[in-house]
Design a protein around this motif. Structure first.
Motif, PDB file in Angstrom:
ATOM      1  N   LEU A  51       0.850  -1.184   0.000  1.00 18.34           N
ATOM      2  CA  LEU A  51       0.000   0.000   0.000  1.00 18.34           C
ATOM      3  C   LEU A  51       0.885   1.232   0.000  1.00 18.34           C
ATOM      4  O   LEU A  51       1.686   1.427   0.929  1.00 18.34           O
ATOM      5  N   GLY A  52       0.796   2.061  -1.049  1.00 19.46           N
ATOM      6  CA  GLY A  52       1.612   3.255  -1.139  1.00 19.46           C
ATOM      7  C   GLY A  52       1.788   3.697  -2.577  1.00 19.46           C
ATOM      8  O   GLY A  52       1.176   3.126  -3.495  1.00 19.46           O
ATOM      9  N   PRO A  53       2.639   4.717  -2.793  1.00 15.59           N
ATOM     10  CA  PRO A  53       2.881   5.227  -4.154  1.00 15.59           C
ATOM     11  C   PRO A  53       3.390   4.121  -5.072  1.00 15.59           C
ATOM     12  O   PRO A  53       4.000   3.145  -4.616  1.00 15.59           O
ATOM     13  N   ALA A  54       3.158   4.273  -6.362  1.00 18.25           N
ATOM     14  CA  ALA A  54       3.549   3.245  -7.340  1.00 18.25           C
ATOM     15  C   ALA A  54       5.039   2.937  -7.228  1.00 18.25           C
ATOM     16  O   ALA A  54       5.872   3.850  -7.291  1.00 18.25           O
ATOM     17  N   PRO A  55       5.416   1.663  -7.069  1.00 24.78           N
ATOM     18  CA  PRO A  55       6.825   1.291  -6.944  1.00 24.78           C
ATOM     19  C   PRO A  55       7.447   1.028  -8.310  1.00 24.78           C
ATOM     20  O   PRO A  55       6.744   0.760  -9.293  1.00 24.78           O
ATOM     21  N   ALA A  56       8.772   1.086  -8.350  1.00 28.75           N
ATOM     22  CA  ALA A  56       9.510   0.710  -9.552  1.00 28.75           C
ATOM     23  C   ALA A  56      10.057  -0.700  -9.434  1.00 28.75           C
ATOM     24  O   ALA A  56      10.088  -1.449 -10.416  1.00 28.75           O
ATOM     25  N   LYS A  57      10.477  -1.084  -8.213  1.00 29.87           N
ATOM     26  CA  LYS A  57      11.066  -2.409  -7.996  1.00 29.87           C
ATOM     27  C   LYS A  57      10.666  -2.915  -6.619  1.00 29.87           C
ATOM     28  O   LYS A  57      10.620  -2.153  -5.644  1.00 29.87           O
ATOM     29  N   ILE A  58      10.379  -4.226  -6.569  1.00 29.84           N
ATOM     30  CA  ILE A  58      10.099  -4.911  -5.309  1.00 29.84           C
ATOM     31  C   ILE A  58      10.955  -6.171  -5.293  1.00 29.84           C
ATOM     32  O   ILE A  58      10.909  -6.967  -6.237  1.00 29.84           O
ATOM     33  N   VAL A  59      11.739  -6.359  -4.235  1.00 29.39           N
ATOM     34  CA  VAL A  59      12.657  -7.503  -4.180  1.00 29.39           C
ATOM     35  C   VAL A  59      12.634  -8.133  -2.800  1.00 29.39           C
ATOM     36  O   VAL A  59      12.350  -7.474  -1.794  1.00 29.39           O
ATOM     37  N   LYS A  60      12.927  -9.412  -2.773  1.00 33.10           N
ATOM     38  CA  LYS A  60      13.188 -10.134  -1.526  1.00 33.10           C
ATOM     39  C   LYS A  60      14.676 -10.445  -1.495  1.00 33.10           C
ATOM     40  O   LYS A  60      15.256 -10.849  -2.505  1.00 33.10           O
ATOM     41  N   PHE A  61      15.302 -10.269  -0.335  1.00 29.94           N
ATOM     42  CA  PHE A  61      16.732 -10.519  -0.208  1.00 29.94           C
ATOM     43  C   PHE A  61      16.935 -11.897   0.424  1.00 29.94           C
ATOM     44  O   PHE A  61      16.786 -12.065   1.635  1.00 29.94           O
ATOM     45  N   VAL A  62      17.232 -12.883  -0.420  1.00 35.43           N
ATOM     46  CA  VAL A  62      17.435 -14.256   0.015  1.00 35.43           C
ATOM     47  C   VAL A  62      18.928 -14.465   0.237  1.00 35.43           C
ATOM     48  O   VAL A  62      19.704 -14.484  -0.714  1.00 35.43           O
ATOM     49  N   ALA A  63      19.328 -14.577   1.490  1.00 35.66           N
ATOM     50  CA  ALA A  63      20.750 -14.667   1.852  1.00 35.66           C
ATOM     51  C   ALA A  63      21.529 -13.492   1.258  1.00 35.66           C
ATOM     52  O   ALA A  63      22.670 -13.637   0.824  1.00 35.66           O
ATOM     53  N   GLY A  64      20.888 -12.330   1.236  1.00 35.52           N
ATOM     54  CA  GLY A  64      21.526 -11.115   0.733  1.00 35.52           C
ATOM     55  C   GLY A  64      21.426 -10.908  -0.753  1.00 35.52           C
ATOM     56  O   GLY A  64      21.816  -9.861  -1.257  1.00 35.52           O
ATOM     57  N   VAL A  65      20.916 -11.900  -1.492  1.00 38.08           N
ATOM     58  CA  VAL A  65      20.801 -11.800  -2.946  1.00 38.08           C
ATOM     59  C   VAL A  65      19.397 -11.311  -3.297  1.00 38.08           C
ATOM     60  O   VAL A  65      18.410 -11.925  -2.882  1.00 38.08           O
ATOM     61  N   PRO A  66      19.265 -10.220  -4.076  1.00 39.19           N
ATOM     62  CA  PRO A  66      17.935  -9.697  -4.391  1.00 39.19           C
ATOM     63  C   PRO A  66      17.211 -10.557  -5.422  1.00 39.19           C
ATOM     64  O   PRO A  66      17.734 -10.851  -6.487  1.00 39.19           O
ATOM     65  N   VAL A  67      15.994 -10.979  -5.074  1.00 31.82           N
ATOM     66  CA  VAL A  67      15.148 -11.786  -5.960  1.00 31.82           C
ATOM     67  C   VAL A  67      13.942 -10.939  -6.336  1.00 31.82           C
ATOM     68  O   VAL A  67      13.226 -10.449  -5.445  1.00 31.82           O
ATOM     69  N   PRO A  68      13.676 -10.718  -7.645  1.00 32.36           N
ATOM     70  CA  PRO A  68      12.585  -9.821  -8.019  1.00 32.36           C
ATOM     71  C   PRO A  68      11.220 -10.447  -7.763  1.00 32.36           C
ATOM     72  O   PRO A  68      11.027 -11.655  -7.902  1.00 32.36           O
ATOM     73  N   ALA A  69      10.270  -9.604  -7.396  1.00 31.59           N
ATOM     74  CA  ALA A  69       8.888 -10.043  -7.233  1.00 31.59           C
ATOM     75  C   ALA A  69       8.211 -10.115  -8.597  1.00 31.59           C
ATOM     76  O   ALA A  69       8.680  -9.539  -9.582  1.00 31.59           O
ATOM     77  N   THR A  70       7.095 -10.846  -8.643  1.00 35.69           N
ATOM     78  CA  THR A  70       6.216 -10.828  -9.806  1.00 35.69           C
ATOM     79  C   THR A  70       5.013  -9.957  -9.451  1.00 35.69           C
ATOM     80  O   THR A  70       4.294 -10.255  -8.483  1.00 35.69           O
ATOM     81  N   LEU A  71       4.822  -8.865 -10.187  1.00 36.46           N
ATOM     82  CA  LEU A  71       3.725  -7.944  -9.946  1.00 36.46           C
ATOM     83  C   LEU A  71       2.524  -8.342 -10.801  1.00 36.46           C
ATOM     84  O   LEU A  71       2.696  -8.734 -11.964  1.00 36.46           O
ATOM     85  N   VAL A  72       1.346  -8.245 -10.226  1.00 33.42           N
ATOM     86  CA  VAL A  72       0.106  -8.522 -10.946  1.00 33.42           C
ATOM     87  C   VAL A  72      -0.727  -7.238 -10.924  1.00 33.42           C
ATOM     88  O   VAL A  72      -1.122  -6.778  -9.852  1.00 33.42           O
ATOM     89  N   VAL A  73      -0.970  -6.673 -12.106  1.00 32.35           N
ATOM     90  CA  VAL A  73      -1.651  -5.375 -12.183  1.00 32.35           C
ATOM     91  C   VAL A  73      -2.840  -5.482 -13.128  1.00 32.35           C
ATOM     92  O   VAL A  73      -2.856  -6.294 -14.070  1.00 32.35           O
ATOM     93  N   THR A  74      -3.817  -4.639 -12.859  1.00 32.49           N
ATOM     94  CA  THR A  74      -5.011  -4.571 -13.704  1.00 32.49           C
ATOM     95  C   THR A  74      -5.460  -3.111 -13.766  1.00 32.49           C
ATOM     96  O   THR A  74      -5.131  -2.324 -12.857  1.00 32.49           O
ATOM     97  N   PRO A  75      -6.175  -2.715 -14.800  1.00 30.97           N
ATOM     98  CA  PRO A  75      -6.606  -1.318 -14.906  1.00 30.97           C
ATOM     99  C   PRO A  75      -7.453  -0.881 -13.706  1.00 30.97           C
ATOM    100  O   PRO A  75      -8.259  -1.648 -13.179  1.00 30.97           O
ATOM    101  N   GLY A  76      -7.204   0.351 -13.270  1.00 30.51           N
ATOM    102  CA  GLY A  76      -7.988   0.928 -12.174  1.00 30.51           C
ATOM    103  C   GLY A  76      -7.359   0.788 -10.811  1.00 30.51           C
ATOM    104  O   GLY A  76      -7.863   1.371  -9.834  1.00 30.51           O
ATOM    105  N   MET A  77      -6.271   0.019 -10.693  1.00 24.01           N
ATOM    106  CA  MET A  77      -5.610  -0.118  -9.391  1.00 24.01           C
ATOM    107  C   MET A  77      -4.902   1.194  -9.056  1.00 24.01           C
ATOM    108  O   MET A  77      -4.087   1.691  -9.833  1.00 24.01           O
TER     109      MET A  77
END
Length: 261
Positions: A177-203
């Motif tokens: 919840l917040g302003p539109a992000p450019a990148k979302i990652v999880k740090f697995v043992a310090g290594v950044p793993v990108p998220a999969t974003l699911v978007v639809t019109p009107g969000m």
């Protein structure tokens, strides 16, 4: 008395009138044979010296690899066998670089297959999760979460995640919840793993995303060490941290997102 003098004396003591070899050619041939033997012996000694010198340089080189001990060189037969160098762990040099997310653009309510037994869908305000039954059928009503509901905090950017684990996989569906992000990652043992974003019109004002990975259930069995959880970071286009969700280290201490660039 030299060999040549002794040979000449023996020949001269023979009957001078008897038929036989002339002593001069015999002595000359003997001299030539002797000269060849000396040259051969000298060359053999030189070859042995060169071989021994090379082996000494290779075996005695304990510093940084030079031409005689570079990786890939084949040791000479009978010499010491040099084990190939094994690279040690490489420490991260400075801040980590963030990977770009995977974005799936869907119609409102369109299911996204996350795993064989798990899928999600989004609308303008909700994220809905569906779990298949033992027969692989999605028959139960999806569980939906309203991004605008009163049960969520709207005081500032925040991340909400759940974990769905089976013996085959982990699925972690989340909401930001917040302003539109450019990148979302999880740090697995310090290594950044990108998220999969699911978007639809009107969000507006929120983002649905998820992570997948191998099952963590075997590591959560009784007697197993504490399983760490991984921190999640949400960033804008300039790499500034908008929101985060701390993880937990094996000793129970919090894991924060690292510095990024």
């Amino acid at each position: 008395m030299s060999f040549e003098d002794r040979l000449g004396e023996l020949l001269r003591n023979e009957d001078p009138d008897a038929a036989g070899p002339d002593p001069a050619p015999v002595i000359a041939a003997a001299l030539r044979r002797r000269a060849r033997r000396r040259a051969g012996t000298g060359a053999a000694v030189l070859a042995v010296a060169l071989v021994c010198g090379t082996a000494a340089v290779t075996a005695g080189n304990t510093g940084p690899a030079g031409p005689a001990s570079a990786a890939g060189a084949t040791p000479s037969a009978g010499g010491p066998t040099l084990a190939p160098a094994t690279p040690g762990p490489t420490a991260a040099a400075g801040p980590v670089e963030l990977p770009s997310p995977v974005v799936k653009q869907v119609a409102p309510g369109e299911p996204v297959q996350v795993a064989a037994d798990f899928r999600i869908s989004v609308t303008r305000t909700e994220r809905c999760d569906e779990l298949a039954d033992a027969d692989g059928m999605f028959v139960a009503a999806p569980v939906c979460r309203d991004a605008t509901g009163d049960n969520l905090s709207h005081d500032g950017p925040v991340v909400y995640c759940q974990m769905s684990s089976t013996l085959q996989r982990d699925v972690e569906p989340c909401m930001y919840l917040g302003p539109a992000p450019a990148k979302i990652v999880k740090f697995v043992a310090g290594v950044p793993v990108p998220a999969t974003l699911v978007v639809t019109p009107g969000m507006e004002g929120w983002t649905a995303f998820y992570f997948t990975g191998p099952s963590s259930i075997p590591r959560k069995l009784p007697g197993a060490p504490r399983v760490p959880t991984d921190p999640i970071g949400v960033y804008d286009a300039q790499g500034r941290l908008l929101a985060s969700s701390d993880g937990t280290a094996p000793d129970g201490s919090p894991l924060h997102v690292p510095a990024v660039r």
